[in-house]
Design an enzyme around this catalytic site. Structure first.
Site, short mmCIF file in Angstrom:
data_model
loop_
_atom_site.label_atom_id
_atom_site.label_comp_id
_atom_site.label_asym_id
_atom_site.label_seq_id
_atom_site.Cartn_x
_atom_site.Cartn_y
_atom_site.Cartn_z
CB THR B 145 -0.74 -0.05 1.07
OG1 THR B 145 -1.43 -1.25 1.39
CG2 THR B 145 -1.71 1.09 1.17
CD GLU B 146 -1.12 5.26 -1.47
OE1 GLU B 146 -0.10 6.14 -1.78
OE2 GLU B 146 -2.25 4.98 -1.89
CG LEU B 147 5.28 2.67 -3.70
CD1 LEU B 147 6.57 3.31 -4.37
CD2 LEU B 147 5.20 1.24 -4.15
#
Lengths: 418, 487
Positions: B145-147
């Protein structure tokens, strides 16, 4: 820079937010240095702070010649004014006002409140202003709120110095649109004669521009601020309580939207029981609100305290878990800032001027009682919500200082004196 | 020789409707269907669909040379299936070209990796299954998620069998190092890392149409030149962005589609290839180890997790949510499972961010709420209702272990009942055979109509079974009752 300010209230003898704001601003300007401020009020009591402004009482300024000796003056008004100033002022009486109701010193009496003959008192105040303006040396005139606009105009006409008027409220706010024509014309007159207009919020600025037809270029917003509270007030003690307390604090008048608070309370009580609602303050809608609370069958949990003064206000705030100000129209609204200083999470209406600068409060439309109820529920039920609002609110309000507002006002003065 | 690795993120959360506290306990549907439909449809039509067409065109033109990777969250897939099914078809066509790779991630685009390892593993599995079911691919490279990434996550990702992971080339982690290499994790050395090249990625996704930008208007040849001029040893440029960059963040009029279409031609001129993440990982060797002690992400100036876990509100909401994780995993109720997924979307916490300045404006841009406080109130109201539903299934005064063992007995008994039932069935069939069949020695003379309905007394082994059958049922009922009584 020397400023002559006209005001109506000055702490500690105040009746509303005007006195607090005038005081804070004056002090904030003094903190910026190089300011010499003379503050005229109708009726000083002698216990006003004189650290950063010279106080002149309109009721101790002679408008008719009386041959009185030094000792007599000292005995009569020595607590509020230096007798020498009395004589200086007496030297500048510009007309024969003996036909007026003057006393043994040739002064006009003022109530310093908001009596029924307010218009007459405003007029007298303006007569006195003529004497003061002729006596003193100053660079700029600053009038706080409509009561003192005529005085400001008079001083400007006598001396030719620039006039700044400070709009703390307009009659549109006070009357929900049903303006009093006399008040309107005094306000409009003041705004027309002013060289610059300071409003306490963008909301008020829009009112001034749109309703009074003033050129936007000469209207500037300087948001109000708050004085840091003393240790004594911050540490007031209150008895422990078992229920959550939600507080409305202010005049119970149409402008403050008390009925929306009652309706929201009824909704909250429908769902949760351990909450008490307090409506602190007095006003012409109080009885109506008591009846409304009874009709909603929540009177057992809805309390009225009547008018609170001084320390009582802070005790009430200290005992509160939520502060709410559902004002229908609020030019600024300084009380949520005070609640935040006491660490009380606040719910304010989007129609309040302070909503323009506050981040860590919950903003709702005053008429949206569902949203108000929901916000109350959220704060009393979710500790994270309470803590975040409390801590961030404290940090935020700590940054809202009068000296910053004062600096803006000084900038406006400078631009006018060029 | 250099390579460009494109990866696009597609994610949409299920936004919550205005959920007042009066609704708690009364209304168990939480979602703003209108907004969800409206937003996904708008973005799909303005961005996802035309961008897919663009990619198809490029792949058709340049053959297998142009490749991209996608990461699509489970919630986005569900919305797309429901509201824009044509996009799923378009994606399937694109997949059929063989130039598209799907990455693994959490089903709900959640913060489970930071909060609840068990949930994290479960969600990754769920997501990969969904991808397999729709597109027939088994993701080999993981992107969170979102890196979001740190050493602990690296270990979990490796243990799930992934060879590589994608994260941000955050400056405070890299220091003087360049993101244009493959690295490996210090905590899990077998896990290779691809790092986002923030400058070149953001040139496309944020700055492309900014007329104040010094390099405006950006042309494909200039852009490829920048890449070509990187030092010889820097072999891989990772361009990671949201898929709605094309058509939404950068409007169609800005020429973003044409820019993209021109990239492969200029890339070919400079002998720059396109690779998918799994290709990069199999072809390039890591140059160094990266240790990340505190989680990083690709969001906000700080590149940390403060966008979701930065204040009291967010921490409280996340903690409350994951406090019931174990319970929810015990549940069988499909609605609860579904809500559990939807409520985990990191976006809900993103909306509660109280940051100011430029980061703050990004948050409020995406947020459907007026303020972080409104976001919190609404979410907590929904969560309260959800928690009461979970509670109703499994009261919290029974601790998890006890509950687990009770559930186990119930399930075992169910099993047993099933088996016994099967046995009964078999026996019954035998009896039927017996009655109709041949080896009835003594009693066929007895009156017939009765024994058909009541065969129990006839055969010895059967009645035992029959009495055996109701017994466990009663038992299970009583155990269920006792669990309920313990409320």
């Amino acid at each position: 820079m020397k400023a002559l300010m006209f005001g109506w209230e000055f702490p500690p003898h105040i009746l509303g937010g005007l006195g607090t704001a005038s005081y804070g601003l004056t002090k904030g300007m003094a903190e910026n240095g190089d300011m010499d401020i003379t503050f005229v009020i109708p009726k000083p009591w002698g216990d006003e702070s004189k650290d950063f402004a010279r106080i002149i009482g309109a009721n101790s300024t002679p408008v008719a010649w009386r041959d009185v000796n030094w000792d007599y003056v000292q005995a009569r008004i020595g607590n509020v004014m230096d007798p020498q100033l009395y004589y200086n002022l007496r030297d500048h009486i510009y007309g024969d006002f003996n036909y007026m109701n003057t006393n043994d010193l040739g002064c006009i009496e003022f109530s310093g409140r908001y009596p029924d003959n307010l218009i007459e008192e405003i007029n007298n105040y303006s007569i006195v202003a003529g004497v003061i303006a002729r006596t003193l040396d100053f660079d700029i005139i600053h009038s706080h709120d409509w009561l003192t606009y005529p005085a400001g105009i008079h001083a400007k006409q006598v001396t030719g110095k620039p006039l700044v008027i400070h709009v703390h409220a307009t009659d549109f706010d006070r009357s929900r649109g049903n303006v009093n024509p006399t008040v309107f014309s005094i306000e409009k007159d003041g705004m027309t004669h002013a060289d610059h207009i300071i409003t306490v919020s963008n909301l008020t600025r829009r009112t001034v521009i749109e309703k009074y037809g003033i050129d936007p270029a000469k209207v500037t917003t300087v948001h109000n601020a708050v004085e840091p509270l003393s240790e004594e007030l911050l540490n007031v003690t209150v008895p422990p309580k078992h229920d959550k307390v939600v507080t409305f604090l202010g005049r119970i008048t149409m402008q403050k939207g008390p009925e929306y608070f009652v309706e929201a309370a009824a909704q909250v009580l429908h769902k949760v029981k351990n909450v008490q609602f307090v409506m602190a303050g007095g006003g012409d809608m109080m009885e109506k609100m008591i009846r409304l609370a009874a009709r909603r069958k929540i009177a057992d949990r809805f309390h009225f305290t009547g008018f609170l003064r001084g320390k009582q206000v802070y005790e009430m705030l200290k005992a509160s878990d939520v502060y709410i100000m559902p004002s229908v129209s609020e030019p600024f609204g300084i009380s949520p800032l005070e609640a935040m200083q006491m660490g009380v999470p606040s719910i304010i209406s989007k129609q309040s001027g302070c909503a323009e600068i506050l981040e860590n409060v919950i903003k709702v439309d005053y008429w949206d009682t569902n949203a108000i109820a929901d916000a109350i529920y959220s704060i009393i039920n979710y500790p994270a919500m309470y803590n975040q609002l409390r801590e961030q609110g404290l940090a935020e309000v700590d940054q809202i200082r009068w000296n910053k507002a004062g600096a803006k006002v000084i900038d406006i003065y400078r631009s006018l004196m060029k | 020789m250099k390579a460009i690795c494109f990866y696009f993120q597609i994610h949409q959360p299920f936004r919550l409707k205005t959920y007042r506290f009066f609704d708690i306990g009364n209304d168990h549907y939480y979602y703003d269907d209108f907004a969800n439909d409206d937003i996904i449809t708008r973005i799909a039509h303005r961005s996802y669909l035309p961008a897919n067409e663009m990619l198809k065109e490029m792949i058709a033109q340049y053959g297998k040379k142009f490749k991209v990777a996608f990461s699509i969250s489970g919630t986005a897939l569900e919305q797309l299936e429901q509201y824009v099914p044509e996009f799923i078809d378009s994606m399937k066509e694109l997949t059929a070209t063989g130039c598209v790779e799907f990455l693994s991630e959490t089903y709900a685009h959640s913060l489970a990796s930071l909060q609840d390892p068990e949930e994290f593993v479960a969600q990754v599995k769920a997501h990969d299954e969904k991808i397999y079911q729709l597109f027939g691919q088994k993701p080999k490279v993981f992107r969170n998620t979102e890196l979001i990434y740190d050493d602990d996550i690296a270990a979990m990702v490796l243990s799930m069998g992934f060879k590589g992971a994608i994260t941000d080339g955050a400056k405070h982690i890299l220091g003087w190092k360049s993101p244009n290499y493959v690295y490996n994790s210090a905590a899990a050395p077998k896990l290779k890392l691809l790092l986002k090249n923030s400058k070149l990625s953001d040139d496309i996704s944020f700055r492309f149409s900014n007329t104040e930008w010094a390099n405006y208007p950006l042309r494909a040849d200039t852009y490829i030149n920048w890449i070509a001029q990187l030092p010889e040893e820097e072999q891989i440029v990772n361009l990671f962005m949201n898929y709605d960059t094309f058509g939404e963040l950068q409007p169609r009029e800005s020429g973003i589609f044409e820019f993209m279409k021109a990239l492969p031609r200029f890339a070919a001129e400079h002998d720059i290839q396109f690779m998918t993440p799994s290709e990069v990982i199999s072809k390039l060797k890591p140059v160094a180890e990266l240790s990340v002690l505190h989680p990083i992400s690709w969001t906000d100036e700080a590149r940390d997790t403060s966008a979701w876990l930065g204040n009291t509100l967010q921490n409280e909401a996340v903690e409350k949510l994951y406090s019931i994780g174990e319970r929810v995993r015990l549940c069988q109720d499909k609605r609860i499972k579904q809500d559990w997924n939807y409520l985990q979307a990191s976006d809900h916490f993103f909306y509660m961010c109280t940051k100011h300045s430029s980061d703050g404006s990004v948050h409020s841009h995406y947020s459907p709420y007026d303020s972080p406080y409104a976001a919190f109130t609404n979410y907590m109201n929904v969560l309260s209702d959800f928690m009461t539903r979970v509670e109703a299934q499994y009261p919290s005064d029974i601790d998890n272990e006890e509950l687990n063992s009770l559930l186990l007995t119930i399930r075992n008994q169910e099993h047993e009942i099933e088996e016994l039932n099967r046995e009964v069935e078999m026996m019954r069939n035998n009896i039927v055979k017996d009655t109709t069949g041949d080896f009835a020695p003594e009693e066929p003379a007895l009156p017939l109509p009765e024994p058909k309905s009541e065969k129990k007394p006839e055969k010895k082994p059967e009645p035992k079974k029959k009495t055996a059958k109701p017994a466990p049922k009663k038992k299970t009922k009583t155990t269920k009752e006792t669990t309920k009584k313990e409320k």
